[in-house]
Design a protein around this motif. Structure first.
Motif, PDB file in Angstrom:
ATOM      1  N   GLY A 118       0.873  -1.254   0.138  1.00 43.01           N
ATOM      2  CA  GLY A 118       0.055  -0.053  -0.052  1.00 43.01           C
ATOM      3  C   GLY A 118       0.819   1.411  -0.019  1.00 43.01           C
ATOM      4  N   VAL A 134      -3.006   0.185  -3.825  1.00 42.92           N
ATOM      5  CA  VAL A 134      -2.004  -0.926  -3.289  1.00 42.92           C
ATOM      6  C   VAL A 134      -1.502  -1.489  -4.911  1.00 42.92           C
ATOM      7  CG1 VAL A 134      -2.176  -3.587  -2.688  1.00 42.92           C
ATOM      8  CG2 VAL A 134      -3.814  -1.641  -1.677  1.00 42.92           C
ATOM      9  N   SER A 192      -4.127  -4.567   0.838  1.00 41.44           N
ATOM     10  CA  SER A 192      -2.782  -4.362   1.032  1.00 41.44           C
ATOM     11  C   SER A 192      -2.214  -5.174   2.351  1.00 41.44           C
ATOM     12  CB  SER A 192      -2.676  -2.808   1.463  1.00 41.44           C
ATOM     13  OG  SER A 192      -3.255  -2.356   2.453  1.00 41.44           O
ATOM     14  N   THR A 198       2.231  -1.187   4.379  1.00 46.32           N
ATOM     15  CA  THR A 198       2.051   0.326   3.989  1.00 46.32           C
ATOM     16  C   THR A 198       3.192   1.135   3.919  1.00 46.32           C
ATOM     17  OG1 THR A 198      -0.699   0.510   4.202  1.00 46.32           O
ATOM     18  CG2 THR A 198       0.613   2.580   4.148  1.00 46.32           C
TER      19      THR A 198
END
Length: 432
Positions: free
Chosen positions: A300, A313, A349, A352
Motif C-alpha cells: 500500500g 495498492v 494491502s 503500507t
C-alpha cells in the motif's frame, strides 16, 4: 420486458453505492459502454458504463439514493433497443455479471452531459444570474437543505460556503452539483466588485461551518480509531544518510533514460526488507486468534487525494522488477491527483509505505492501517552535518519511522527490518 441496468458487483465485498450524479436522462439514446451514472462506494467514486445500447426509459434512483448490488439503476424504453451495425453485441467494460468483449469507442456526449443533461426545467433557476443579489438569494446561512454527496460538499467548501445553505433543485430539495456551481458563478461578480465589503463581513465574524463526517472521512476515522483501540503498537525510528541514494537515483536515470521517483525506489527497498522479515507482512485474525503471514506482498502507498487520505495498492509487488514497480507507483500517483482509483486497487494491502516527507515533514508516527501489522514512514531529505570516514560533512539525511504491532513481533524483528531498509538507502546500487 425492457432491459435493466443493475448495479454491478463493485468487487472486494462492496455491495452498495450512492448515486452522486446522473449523466443521462430519460429519452436520451445511449451507446454500449457509454458512462451513464456516477456512484460513490466505500472505496471510490466511479462512472459506470451502460452494458447495452438503447433509449433511456426510466432512472430507478435519485441522486443521493443508496443502491444495492443487483438493484436496477435504469431501465431502457420498451421496444427501443438501438440497432447499430458498428456496435459490439455486448459490453466491453469490466462489469461483473455483464460479460466482457472488445472495447467499443464511447460515443461523445452532448454538451452539458457531465452535470445532468436534459434536467427538468425546475432546476433551471439555480443556474441563473450572476450578481450580488443572486448570490445573497442563493446562499442563506439560516437554511439547512439536504446534502448527501461528498463531492457537492467539498466543492462548496472550497468556494467558501456550506452547500446546505443553498436551495436544492434535486429530489425533495436535495442540493446537487449544479446548485453549487450556480452559486459559485453568482458569487464571482460580487467578489470582484468589493474587496472592502468582504473584509467588513469577516470582521463581524462568519458563522461556523458544520461539516458532516460522512463518506471517506467517516471510513478513515472508523479504521484509524479501530487501529488505535485494538493494536498494541510500538514505534522506532532511525536517521539515515540518503546521499548515496540520491546519487544512485541520478545514475540510474541517466543509464536508463527513465525517471524514478523517490517513492518508487523506497518501495523497492521496502519489498526487499519484507522478504527478509516476513513477519511484518502479516495480519491478525482476531476471531481465530492467529497471525496470518502472507505469501504475497501487496504494498500500500499512502496517498493524499482530493477525496482525502487513500491507500492504493500495488498487488504482487514481490514479483515485480524495479522498472515494473516504478511504473505501478507512477500509475498510482496519476490516479491520486483525482482520487479515482478502481475499488479493487484500494483493498488487499499487506504493508503500507507512507512517504510524508513530500509535505515537508521530518518525521512522525503514522497509524497502522488494519488489518496490517506495520507501516513505514519516510521523512523529508534535509541537509545535516554527518560524520563520514571520521570527518564531518554535509549530507542528505532522512528519518525512517516504523510503527509495528507488538502482537506479531518484538523489537529485534522490527529493528532488523528498519536497518535493512536503511542499508538499502546507504548502498542502493546493491539493493537495486
Amino acid at each position: 420486458m425492457p432491459e435493466q441496468f443493475l448495479l454491478p458487483d463493485l468487487g472486494e465485498g462492496l455491495t452498495e453505492a450512492e448515486v452522486t450524479n446522473w449523466l443521462v436522462q430519460p429519452g436520451e439514446t445511449v451507446a454500449i459502454d457509454q458512462p451513464v451514472v456516477e456512484v460513490e462506494s466505500a472505496k471510490s467514486i466511479v462512472e459506470l458504463p451502460c452494458p447495452f445500447a438503447g433509449t433511456v426509459g426510466e432512472l430507478c434512483a435519485h441522486v443521493g439514493d443508496v443502491v444495492h448490488a443487483g438493484q436496477p439503476l435504469l431501465r431502457m424504453a420498451e421496444h427501443e433497443v438501438i440497432e447499430d451495425a458498428e456496435a459490439p453485441a455486448s459490453s466491453g467494460a469490466v462489469l461483473v455479471g455483464y460479460g466482457v468483449s472488445e472495447p467499443a469507442p464511447v460515443r461523445q456526449r452532448t454538451r452539458g452531459a457531465r452535470f445532468g443533461r436534459g434536467r427538468a426545467t425546475a432546476s433551471a433557476p439555480a443556474a441563473v444570474a450572476p450578481g450580488a443579489a443572486a448570490a445573497s438569494t442563493l446562499i442563506d446561512p439560516t437554511r439547512r437543505s439536504r446534502v448527501v454527496s461528498p463531492i457537492v460538499r467539498r466543492i462548496a467548501q472550497e468556494a467558501g460556503f456550506d452547500a446546505a445553505h443553498l436551495v436544492g433543485s434535486g429530489p425533495d430539495g436535495l442540493v446537487v452539483k449544479s446548485d453549487v456551481e450556480a452559486a459559485i458563478a453568482a458569487m464571482k461578480p460580487q467578489q470582484q466588485a468589493s474587496a472592502p465589503a468582504s473584509a467588513s463581513a469577516q470582521s463581524q465574524g462568519d458563522p461556523d461551518v458544520r461539516i458532516p463526517i460522512t463518506g471517506i472521512r467517516e471510513i478513515i476515522g472508523t479504521r484509524l480509531t479501530r487501529s488505535r483501540q485494538t493494536i498494541p503498537e510500538a514505534t522506532i525510528w532511525l536517521d539515515v544518510d540518503a546521499t548515496p541514494l540520491i546519487e544512485a537515483k541520478k545514475r540510474l536515470e541517466v543509464a536508463t533514460g527513465d525517471h524514478y521517483s523517490l517513492t518508487a525506489v523506497l518501495a523497492r527497498f521496502t519489498v526487499a526488507a519484507l522478504k527478509k522479515f516476513p513477519a511484518l507482512n502479516s495480519s491478525v485474525d482476531e476471531d481465530a486468534h492467529v497471525i496470518v503471514q502472507h505469501s504475497a506482498i501487496n504494498l500500500g502507498i499512502a496517498a493524499q487525494t482530493p477525496r482525502g487520505l487513500l491507500v492504493p495498492v500495488v498487488h504482487g509487488a514481490h514479483e515485480l522488477s524495479t522498472a515494473e514497480l516504478r511504473d505501478r507507483v507512477a500509475e498510482l500517483t496519476e490516479h491520486a491527483k483525482k482520487g479515482d482509483f478502481p475499488p479493487a486497487q484500494l483493498t488487499g494491502s499487506t504493508f503500507t509505505l507512507d512517504n510524508y516527507g513530500g509535505f515537508g515533514i521530518d518525521g512522525g508516527a503514522p497509524i497502522i492501517n488494519p488489518p496490517e501489522v506495520a507501516i513505514l514512514g519516510v521523512g523529508r531529505l534535509v541537509d545535516r552535518p554527518w560524520v563520514v570516514d571520521g570527518e564531518l560533512a554535509v549530507r542528505k539525511v532522512m528519518t525512517l519511522t516504523l510503527v509495528f504491532d507488538h502482537r506479531v513481533c518484538d523489537g529485534d524483528v522490527a529493528s532488523g527490518f528498519l536497518t535493512r531498509v536503511a542499508a538499502c538507502i546507504e548502498e542502493p546500487l546493491l539493493a537495486l
